[in-house]
Design a protein around this motif. Structure first.
Motif, PDB file in Angstrom:
ATOM      1  N   SER A 248     -14.706  32.145   3.065  1.00 59.31           N
ATOM      2  CA  SER A 248     -13.659  32.125   2.050  1.00 59.31           C
ATOM      3  C   SER A 248     -14.191  31.484   0.780  1.00 59.31           C
ATOM      4  O   SER A 248     -15.152  30.716   0.809  1.00 59.31           O
ATOM      5  N   ASN A 249     -13.550  31.800  -0.346  1.00 57.08           N
ATOM      6  CA  ASN A 249     -13.904  31.177  -1.617  1.00 57.08           C
ATOM      7  C   ASN A 249     -12.961  30.030  -1.956  1.00 57.08           C
ATOM      8  O   ASN A 249     -12.960  29.546  -3.082  1.00 57.08           O
ATOM      9  N   THR A 250     -12.168  29.606  -0.979  1.00 54.97           N
ATOM     10  CA  THR A 250     -11.221  28.524  -1.197  1.00 54.97           C
ATOM     11  C   THR A 250     -11.939  27.183  -1.137  1.00 54.97           C
ATOM     12  O   THR A 250     -12.545  26.843  -0.122  1.00 54.97           O
ATOM     13  N   GLN A 251     -11.893  26.424  -2.229  1.00 55.65           N
ATOM     14  CA  GLN A 251     -12.557  25.127  -2.277  1.00 55.65           C
ATOM     15  C   GLN A 251     -11.615  24.035  -1.785  1.00 55.65           C
ATOM     16  O   GLN A 251     -10.422  24.036  -2.072  1.00 55.65           O
ATOM     17  N   ILE A 252     -12.164  23.105  -1.039  1.00 51.25           N
ATOM     18  CA  ILE A 252     -11.393  21.985  -0.520  1.00 51.25           C
ATOM     19  C   ILE A 252     -12.194  20.706  -0.694  1.00 51.25           C
ATOM     20  O   ILE A 252     -13.412  20.733  -0.846  1.00 51.25           O
ATOM     21  N   GLU A 253     -11.485  19.595  -0.684  1.00 52.82           N
ATOM     22  CA  GLU A 253     -12.154  18.303  -0.610  1.00 52.82           C
ATOM     23  C   GLU A 253     -12.062  17.815   0.829  1.00 52.82           C
ATOM     24  O   GLU A 253     -10.984  17.835   1.435  1.00 52.82           O
ATOM     25  N   HIS A 254     -13.189  17.410   1.380  1.00 51.39           N
ATOM     26  CA  HIS A 254     -13.260  16.983   2.776  1.00 51.39           C
ATOM     27  C   HIS A 254     -13.650  15.510   2.803  1.00 51.39           C
ATOM     28  O   HIS A 254     -14.739  15.139   2.376  1.00 51.39           O
ATOM     29  N   MET A 255     -12.751  14.678   3.289  1.00 52.52           N
ATOM     30  CA  MET A 255     -12.994  13.249   3.392  1.00 52.52           C
ATOM     31  C   MET A 255     -13.152  12.891   4.867  1.00 52.52           C
ATOM     32  O   MET A 255     -12.389  13.366   5.720  1.00 52.52           O
ATOM     33  N   VAL A 256     -14.143  12.078   5.172  1.00 57.91           N
ATOM     34  CA  VAL A 256     -14.422  11.684   6.553  1.00 57.91           C
ATOM     35  C   VAL A 256     -14.229  10.184   6.694  1.00 57.91           C
ATOM     36  O   VAL A 256     -14.799   9.401   5.916  1.00 57.91           O
ATOM     37  N   LEU A 257     -13.431   9.791   7.683  1.00 59.73           N
ATOM     38  CA  LEU A 257     -13.202   8.388   7.979  1.00 59.73           C
ATOM     39  C   LEU A 257     -13.672   8.103   9.392  1.00 59.73           C
ATOM     40  O   LEU A 257     -13.648   8.972  10.264  1.00 59.73           O
ATOM     41  N   SER A 258     -14.091   6.856   9.632  1.00 54.93           N
ATOM     42  CA  SER A 258     -14.586   6.484  10.951  1.00 54.93           C
ATOM     43  C   SER A 258     -14.388   4.997  11.176  1.00 54.93           C
ATOM     44  O   SER A 258     -14.378   4.209  10.220  1.00 54.93           O
ATOM     45  N   ASP A 259     -14.222   4.636  12.439  1.00 59.86           N
ATOM     46  CA  ASP A 259     -14.232   3.214  12.811  1.00 59.86           C
ATOM     47  C   ASP A 259     -15.578   2.856  13.455  1.00 59.86           C
ATOM     48  O   ASP A 259     -15.718   1.805  14.062  1.00 59.86           O
ATOM     49  N   GLY A 260     -16.558   3.738  13.299  1.00 58.41           N
ATOM     50  CA  GLY A 260     -17.868   3.564  13.917  1.00 58.41           C
ATOM     51  C   GLY A 260     -18.015   4.376  15.178  1.00 58.41           C
ATOM     52  O   GLY A 260     -19.132   4.665  15.616  1.00 58.41           O
ATOM     53  N   LEU A 261     -16.898   4.795  15.763  1.00 60.76           N
ATOM     54  CA  LEU A 261     -16.907   5.572  16.996  1.00 60.76           C
ATOM     55  C   LEU A 261     -16.029   6.809  16.844  1.00 60.76           C
ATOM     56  O   LEU A 261     -16.492   7.931  16.975  1.00 60.76           O
ATOM     57  N   ALA A 262     -14.746   6.598  16.566  1.00 63.86           N
ATOM     58  CA  ALA A 262     -13.825   7.708  16.332  1.00 63.86           C
ATOM     59  C   ALA A 262     -13.993   8.236  14.917  1.00 63.86           C
ATOM     60  O   ALA A 262     -14.301   7.480  13.991  1.00 63.86           O
ATOM     61  N   GLY A 263     -13.794   9.538  14.744  1.00 62.56           N
ATOM     62  CA  GLY A 263     -13.903  10.152  13.431  1.00 62.56           C
ATOM     63  C   GLY A 263     -12.656  10.948  13.093  1.00 62.56           C
ATOM     64  O   GLY A 263     -12.039  11.570  13.961  1.00 62.56           O
ATOM     65  N   VAL A 264     -12.266  10.928  11.825  1.00 64.43           N
ATOM     66  CA  VAL A 264     -11.100  11.651  11.339  1.00 64.43           C
ATOM     67  C   VAL A 264     -11.490  12.385  10.065  1.00 64.43           C
ATOM     68  O   VAL A 264     -12.147  11.815   9.184  1.00 64.43           O
ATOM     69  N   SER A 265     -11.088  13.656   9.961  1.00 64.24           N
ATOM     70  CA  SER A 265     -11.325  14.445   8.756  1.00 64.24           C
ATOM     71  C   SER A 265     -10.020  14.662   8.011  1.00 64.24           C
ATOM     72  O   SER A 265      -8.975  14.936   8.621  1.00 64.24           O
TER      73      SER A 265
END
Length: 320
Positions: A248-265
């Protein structure tokens, strides 16, 4: 990693315990991290998620600080993933389609369990070492990592006693139920892996290929237009990327968070006529939360409890 196509795109003592035990647990995690990036192996593993069981083979080669890898499904629709030094190739022969994307890092691969900040883990998790058990005809040491609050899952890990390689993992919810498991049924560790063993079964010429024409670009965290008013204890924003949706040509901003083990996008996408509906969905171990903010669709997704994705999604705001 998830079943089907998502699989490819794509883990008590007293609080604080004894310092000796903490040191021993940390050393064991370090061995797991090192083994994942430095060992050759060839094995068959099971991914169990609810009533779904996928059986896959993985051929994993560590070559000059680069992980080369081939994974393919042994049940269900034929599907295959090849990771070379630069790209990730997904083969879907039943759909006559393939997708080629750029790798986010040359030292990433299976198993996906990698610890980013060992020293900070004890602030949010309690770690205890269990007994030695037999996994895939090898002896493995069990490590239990339990959360201190309801904003992250717990983990049980079985690392090969000889090499440290992760042989089994289980994700545990806040009620101590196992919600997802990965487990090797057979594995050969070490030895040479030839280039031919990393080649796909399906010829690339047989498929219609879709490519990521625009590679993701990294935005310094401090320069993002977005921030979080508050976060669950231990979670930090570790990466911000500008990228395009697959095929797709749809642009998004992707932010990644972590507590060092678990990850969230967190995905932020400009949309026309957005609905104001708020959604919270569960897909096995994965929880996803969507809301509309400032005419943008905000999607928060991760292998974390629903309380975590909702708190993170509601805390997103424009940087002042």
């Amino acid at each position: 990693m998830k079943s089907g196509l998502q699989f490819f795109l794509l883990v008590g003592l007293l609080w604080g315990g004894l310092s000796w035990a903490d040191s021993k647990n940390m050393d064991f995690l370090k061995r797991m991290n090192h083994a994942a990036g430095n060992l050759n192996y060839d094995g068959v593993f099971l991914h169990i998620n609810g009533n779904s069981v996928d059986t896959l083979r993985v051929i994993h080669k560590a070559d000059n600080n680069t992980i080369l890898e081939r994974l393919y499904a042994l049940n269900g629709n034929p599907r295959e993933v090849i990771r070379d030094a630069e790209k990730v190739l997904c083969f879907m022969p039943e759909r006559k389609m393939g997708h080629a994307g750029l790798r986010s890092g040359k030292n990433t691969g299976f198993p996906g369990f990698m610890v980013n900040n060992l020293e900070a883990l004890s602030n949010n998790y309690i770690m205890t070492t269990g007994k030695v058990e037999r996994i895939a005809d090898r002896m493995a040491t069990r490590l239990k990592i339990l959360p201190r609050d309801d904003f992250r899952y717990g983990y049980e890990l079985w690392g090969d006693s000889e090499t440290g390689l992760l042989l089994k993992s289980a994700l545990i919810d806040v009620s101590s139920n196992v919600i997802e498991q990965y487990m090797f049924a057979f594995i050969n560790i070490g030895g040479e892996i030839s280039d031919s063993e990393l080649q796909p079964m399906t010829s690339m010429d047989e498929l219609e290929w879709h490519n990521d024409e625009n590679p993701p670009s990294i935005t310094p965290v401090s320069e993002s237009a977005w921030q979080f008013a508050s976060l669950p204890d231990g979670y930090q924003l570790v990466n911000v990327m500008q990228r395009f949706m697959p095929m797709s040509n749809t642009q998004i901003e992707h932010m990644v968070l972590s507590d060092g083990l678990a990850g969230v996008s967190v995905f932020i996408q400009q949309v026309d006529n957005p609905s104001s509906e708020v959604s919270l969905q569960n897909m096995g171990a994965v929880n996803a939360y969507t809301r509309v903010f400032d005419e943008r669709l905000v999607t928060v997704i991760g292998e974390v409890p629903a309380a975590a994705v909702k708190m993170i999604g509601d805390a997103l705001e424009k940087r002042h």
